[in-house]
Every structure is written in C-alpha cells, then in structure tokens.
Enzyme design. Structure first.
Site, mmCIF file in Angstrom:
data_model
loop_
_atom_site.group_PDB
_atom_site.id
_atom_site.type_symbol
_atom_site.label_atom_id
_atom_site.label_comp_id
_atom_site.label_asym_id
_atom_site.label_seq_id
_atom_site.Cartn_x
_atom_site.Cartn_y
_atom_site.Cartn_z
ATOM 1 N N HIS A 69 -24.528 22.967 -1.627
ATOM 2 C CA HIS A 69 -23.124 22.844 -2.016
ATOM 3 C C HIS A 69 -22.371 21.879 -1.100
ATOM 4 O O HIS A 69 -21.647 20.988 -1.571
ATOM 5 C CB HIS A 69 -22.427 24.205 -2.002
ATOM 6 C CG HIS A 69 -20.943 24.089 -2.137
ATOM 7 N ND1 HIS A 69 -20.329 23.847 -3.346
ATOM 8 C CD2 HIS A 69 -19.952 24.112 -1.203
ATOM 9 C CE1 HIS A 69 -19.020 23.746 -3.157
ATOM 10 N NE2 HIS A 69 -18.766 23.902 -1.867
ATOM 11 N N ASP A 71 -30.910 5.948 13.875
ATOM 12 C CA ASP A 71 -30.103 5.640 15.041
ATOM 13 C C ASP A 71 -31.023 5.172 16.169
ATOM 14 O O ASP A 71 -32.241 5.169 16.028
ATOM 15 C CB ASP A 71 -29.267 6.853 15.458
ATOM 16 C CG ASP A 71 -30.107 8.080 15.781
ATOM 17 O OD1 ASP A 71 -31.341 7.947 15.892
ATOM 18 O OD2 ASP A 71 -29.537 9.167 15.898
ATOM 19 N N ASP A 130 -21.958 9.097 8.519
ATOM 20 C CA ASP A 130 -23.013 10.119 8.585
ATOM 21 C C ASP A 130 -22.526 11.259 9.453
ATOM 22 O O ASP A 130 -21.663 11.071 10.317
ATOM 23 C CB ASP A 130 -24.297 9.553 9.191
ATOM 24 C CG ASP A 130 -24.242 9.567 10.719
ATOM 25 O OD1 ASP A 130 -24.826 10.477 11.328
ATOM 26 O OD2 ASP A 130 -23.567 8.691 11.304
ATOM 27 N N CYS A 174 -22.999 26.223 -7.399
ATOM 28 C CA CYS A 174 -21.810 26.747 -8.084
ATOM 29 C C CYS A 174 -22.055 27.025 -9.565
ATOM 30 O O CYS A 174 -21.391 27.885 -10.152
ATOM 31 C CB CYS A 174 -20.637 25.784 -7.897
ATOM 32 S SG CYS A 174 -20.018 25.765 -6.192
ATOM 33 N N CYS A 221 -21.996 21.664 -8.722
ATOM 34 C CA CYS A 221 -23.294 21.570 -8.056
ATOM 35 C C CYS A 221 -24.215 22.700 -8.540
ATOM 36 O O CYS A 221 -23.767 23.651 -9.188
ATOM 37 C CB CYS A 221 -23.134 21.619 -6.537
ATOM 38 S SG CYS A 221 -22.795 23.269 -5.858
ATOM 39 N N CYS A 246 -16.352 22.977 -8.822
ATOM 40 C CA CYS A 246 -17.561 22.245 -8.424
ATOM 41 C C CYS A 246 -18.675 22.492 -9.439
ATOM 42 O O CYS A 246 -18.856 23.619 -9.911
ATOM 43 C CB CYS A 246 -18.005 22.706 -7.034
ATOM 44 S SG CYS A 246 -19.511 21.913 -6.427
#
Length: 381
Positions: A339, A96, A270, A313, A310, A308
């Site tokens: 997560h 940015d 974002d 998890c 991930c 999930c």
C-alpha cells in the site's frame, strides 16, 4: 566531453512553477519523471516481487552499494550476470556510492584524501572505501545509474568544515569519473554537497557541472534540517544543474517533500520510508497517517484508504491487517508495504498529470488539506 548512456528529455514545464515533466532513458528502459524510486537495499524491495513493483509503475529502483559489497559481495553479483539478472529485474537500477552508509553505520572512521578506513557494522572487520573502489564495486554490480563517492557532512556542521568537505567531494568525483570502467553502458552522477551554505552549494555545482556528468544528485538534505531549510536549499541549487540533465534529491520520501521538491525542479527521489514505516503498521493514506495496529481499528472493516485502488485496499480490511501485524505475520507487512509503495508511486503519477494540466499548485493545496498538513499539530511524514 563525456558520453554516457543516460538520456533526459524535457517534455513540459508547468507554467506556474517550472516543475518538469520529463523522461529518462537507461539501458534497461525508459521512465517518466518526476519519479519516486523504491529502495531495494539488498537487491530486493522488502516483501515485494519485481512483478508487483512493475505493476505499481516503478520504472527504476535503488540498491545499496555498501550493503551488497558486504553481502553477497560484488564479485558474486558480477558472476551472476549483474544485478538485473541476479534479482530478476529488467528495468532501471540506481546504486548509491556506499559513502552515506559508511558515514552513518560504521564506527571508528578515518577519513582522508585517499578515502575512508572503517570497520563494517556486521562483524567489525577493517575495510576501505575510495572513489576508485566505489566505482569498481558499482561497475561489477552493473547498475544503470551509479553515484560518485562523496562525503555527506551534517547539515549544521561549521562553514570551514563544509568548505573543505565540498572541495574533497569534487576531487573524489573527478577520480571516480576517471576510474569508471563501463562508460558505454553505465551512467555516473555527481553529488552536489554544501549543507545549508549557498556559496558552497554553488561551488560544488560548478565543480561537478564542469565534469559533464549525465545527471546530478543533491545530497546532504533530509538529515535533520527543517523542511523550510531543505526547500530553501533546493530553490537555489536546482537552477545550477543544466536543464538537459536529471536532478535527483537523495533520501527524501515524505509526501509533502516530494511535491515541494517537484515544484522546485527535482526529477527523481528515493527513500526507505514507505517500507520502513509499513513494518510497524504505519500507512500513508489520502487523509494522512494511519497506524493500523491501533486498537480503534480492531473492528474496522474498511480498506486502509477508501480512495486507493492498490491490491491491499481492494482486498483487505483494516481489521484483518491489524490482526496480522499484531500477530507478527509477514503477510501483514507485505500488505502495508504494498500500500505505501503504491501510494507514493501513484502520488507521483498524479503529480505528473498535474504538470501536464498546469495545475500543480492547486493539486498541492488540495492534497495538503486532505492529508492534514495545514492542521495545527497534525502528524505527517
């Protein structure tokens, strides 16, 4: 005509909404859009390694010009070979301009046509940021996509103030473009402002599109206005951006807003939200918000989200993660951050598939019902 090394390819439009499936090529690789960008404020996404982010499917991350300017300084990053080498990340990086942080973090700002004089939030020292300085810092950081310096006025500011602000942002964008020293390997985006005034958004877009940036950001949203107001602004703003250029909605990371933004033609997003809320044990799940440090999870040996896959998890229970968070163990924050980031990156992967399948509205309805957005009084992000 400005030539820059950021290329957008439109792959498909969803037939019911016009949502875009696309591809953005940068000097450090190509990624599909719509894409959520994890935020690496200080050249790191909090608690995550570059390898973990890649495994989750993050094709690009964001770093903050203002914070890196203060620490460790753009000259040191330049000496290290640029941000990619400094942080060992070989894919896309967007920076940015630093303007939002100057306006939100610093006190005693003095805004003029020249730029902004302010005191930095760490030690109170006097600093000055201009369109040219924002370019110089980002050129030294070496990001793939840079942002023009803009003023982000409050959403409910007066019409006359926003009108003058938009005109200044347009002049600053032109100055930044002239000061940009690495046009061959860094792309520069313009930022469309205008608060909630349609005619000012149109003027801002007209000014910036005339400068032929390789991409355009929509700024000044998610700053206190309602979600309905944000969606309304997107509906009349995204069509003003050329179809062959990427559209980036800044600072938005709530699950419902990502989906609604995509439906209105946005390609990139974002937000610090997933890692920020993870630090207090708040998790995004397929059935809504879960605050894992709450007492009711003390003996809950299920994963955070049973739908999930991930790392968190697959391997750890709510009870264990609660224990870590309650004891201020860093590993607990790592697990919740992993997560939440995976959740949003995977959500965007599902959104891209829904565009391919022309069923984005059905996907939205099913997701919203599961997530609890349609329940009266339901809490969401």
């Amino acid at each position: 005509m400005t030539t820059m090394p950021i290329h957008y390819r439109l792959i498909k439009k969803e037939k019911h909404t016009g949502a875009r499936l696309g591809e953005i090529t940068t000097p450090h690789g190509t990624f599909e859009t719509p894409m959520f960008m994890p935020v690496g404020t200080l050249a790191t996404v909090k608690t995550q390694s570059p390898e973990e982010l890649k495994a989750m499917g993050a094709g690009i991350i964001l770093s903050n010009t203002y914070h890196l300017w203060l620490r460790p300084g753009e000259d040191l990053v330049d000496k290290a070979g640029g941000l990619h080498k400094f942080m060992n990340w070989d894919q896309g990086i967007l920076t940015d301009s630093g303007g939002f942080q100057v306006f939100s973090l610093s006190e005693n700002r003095d805004l003029s046509e020249e730029g902004v004089h302010f005191r930095n939030h760490l030690n109170g020292s006097k600093m000055f940021l201009s369109p040219e300085k924002a370019m110089d810092i980002q050129n030294k950081l070496g990001s793939d996509i840079m942002m023009s310096l803009d003023e982000c006025p409050p959403y409910y500011e007066s019409y006359d103030y926003v009108k003058h602000s938009v005109a200044r942002t347009s002049r600053w964008a032109e100055r930044g473009l002239k000061a940009h020293a690495r046009k061959g390997d860094q792309g520069l985006f313009g930022i469309i402002q205008g608060a909630g005034f349609e005619d000012l958004r149109r003027q801002s877009a007209k000014d910036l599109v005339s400068l032929d940036f390789p991409g355009y950001s929509i700024g000044g949203l998610s700053v206190g206005e309602s979600k309905e107001e944000m969606n309304q602004v997107l509906e009349y703003t995204t069509p003003l951006i050329p179809e062959n250029k990427p559209r980036y909605l800044m600072g938005v990371g709530a699950a419902d807003s990502l989906i609604d933004g995509v439906i209105r033609g946005v390609d990139m997003f974002d937000c610090v939200l997933p890692t920020r809320i993870a630090r207090n044990g708040t998790c995004m799940t397929s059935t809504g918000r879960l605050v894992v440090k709450n007492a009711k999870y003390a003996e809950d040996f299920r994963p955070l989200d049973e739908h999930c896959d991930c790392y968190t998890c697959r391997n750890y229970s709510r009870a264990y993660i609660r224990h870590l968070i309650k004891c201020d163990e860093t590993f607990g924050i790592r697990l919740t951050s992993t997560h939440n980031l995976y959740f949003l990156l995977n959500l965007m992967c599902q959104v891209r598939q829904a565009i391919r399948d022309d069923n984005l509205l059905e996907f939205r309805q099913a997701f919203f019902e599961s997530y609890g957005f349609n329940k009266i009084g339901a809490k969401n992000f």
